[in-house]
Scaffold this motif. Structure first.
Motif, short mmCIF file in Angstrom:
data_model
loop_
_atom_site.label_atom_id
_atom_site.label_comp_id
_atom_site.label_asym_id
_atom_site.label_seq_id
_atom_site.Cartn_x
_atom_site.Cartn_y
_atom_site.Cartn_z
N GLY A 153 0.48 3.30 -3.95
CA GLY A 153 1.30 2.97 -3.00
C GLY A 153 2.21 3.89 -2.10
O GLY A 153 2.53 4.05 -0.99
N ARG A 192 0.30 5.90 0.31
CA ARG A 192 -0.29 5.14 1.19
C ARG A 192 1.17 4.94 2.20
O ARG A 192 1.06 5.35 3.38
N PHE A 229 -4.49 -0.77 -2.71
CA PHE A 229 -3.85 -0.77 -1.40
C PHE A 229 -4.93 -0.64 -0.50
O PHE A 229 -4.57 -1.12 0.71
N PRO A 288 -5.16 -4.82 1.28
CA PRO A 288 -3.89 -4.51 2.14
C PRO A 288 -2.91 -5.57 2.25
O PRO A 288 -1.56 -5.21 2.35
N VAL A 297 0.10 -6.19 -3.18
CA VAL A 297 0.45 -4.94 -2.08
C VAL A 297 1.83 -5.24 -1.59
O VAL A 297 2.76 -4.22 -1.66
N THR A 333 4.81 -2.56 -2.65
CA THR A 333 5.40 -1.88 -1.65
C THR A 333 6.78 -2.10 -1.61
O THR A 333 7.92 -1.11 -1.34
#
Length: 251
Positions: free
Chosen positions: A25, A28, A230, A234, A239, A243
């Protein structure tokens, strides 16, 4: 480089899932970030079940014993970048029992790392030398706590270990917080355990994250496919929750 250890003296609390999700994460969410997961658990769940490395390869054990440079132990997979475990990690406590400075070996090896912004260390549920070395090397520690009776009771023992490391080995170590995992908001019993966890955290002066990581089939799917959660899902709750954890921890 920020070093984060995921620690709880209890199995089945989504410790490995949390470690992998943070590594995936952060990469990303922050395009310039470069993350690395280190599997310090002799069970090798992250290496085998999440990152898909089935064959025995040189890993953290060889790095700790300075038989292999940490940069040479890194493996790129579809799930992310990892320094894998080695089955020989089970022998570490006995082999280094009388070794001076043994608690600082991971810390020293990490000094050779090049280019990484975040290192996430997955640890064993059992108190062992690899866990102590990981905490000694870390800037902060995150404690995942499953919303069930078996895992709630492990927090005091986990905190004792962390506080001992902070007192004797790493005065800069910070408990970033605890996070409730395996959460099912539809269950009244689970909600009660979440309240109990909150009370225990307050009693022990540990920050409990506002985010709760919900149970989610996408996690099992990503692990089965040995891919990045992820990328695989998503829009999944997993996720969304991880996040939120990353943002709440300001990683």
């Amino acid at each position: 480089m920020k070093i984060i250890t995921i620690c709880d003296h209890k199995g089945g609390v989504a410790k490995t899932t949390t470690a992998a999700a943070l590594a995936q994460g952060i990469a990303r969410l922050h395009p310039k970030a470069k993350t690395l997961l280190i599997d310090a658990d002799p069970q090798g769940t992250a290496t085998q079940s999440v990152y898909g490395i089935k064959k025995t390869v040189p890993g953290l054990y060889e790095v700790i014993l300075d038989e292999l440079n940490i940069n040479e132990a890194i493996i790129e997979t579809e799930a992310g970048t990892i320094v894998p475990y080695s089955p020989k990690l089970r022998k570490l406590d006995a082999e280094l029992q009388d070794e001076p400075g043994k608690n600082f070996f991971i810390k020293e090896r990490l000094e050779d790392l090049k280019g990484y912004t975040h290192v996430i260390i997955d640890t064993s549920p059992y108190l062992n030398l690899a866990n102590i070395q990981a905490l000694t090397a870390s800037d902060c520690v995150l404690i995942p706590i499953g919303a069930n009776p078996e895992t709630v009771e492990s927090l005091p023992a986990t905190l004792t270990t962390i506080q001992s490391v902070k007192k004797y080995l790493n005065s800069d170590l910070v408990i970033s917080g605890a996070v409730i995992t395996l959460y099912d908001g539809r269950s009244n019993v689970v909600k009660q355990y979440a309240e109990l966890i909150s009370d225990i955290c307050k009693k022990n002066k540990v920050k409990l994250l506002d985010t709760k990581v919900r149970t989610c089939s996408a996690i099992k799917e990503a692990h089965a496919l040995k891919c990045d959660l992820f990328e695989h899902a998503p829009k999944s709750n997993a996720v969304k929750d991880y996040t939120a954890v990353i943002k709440e921890l300001k990683l």
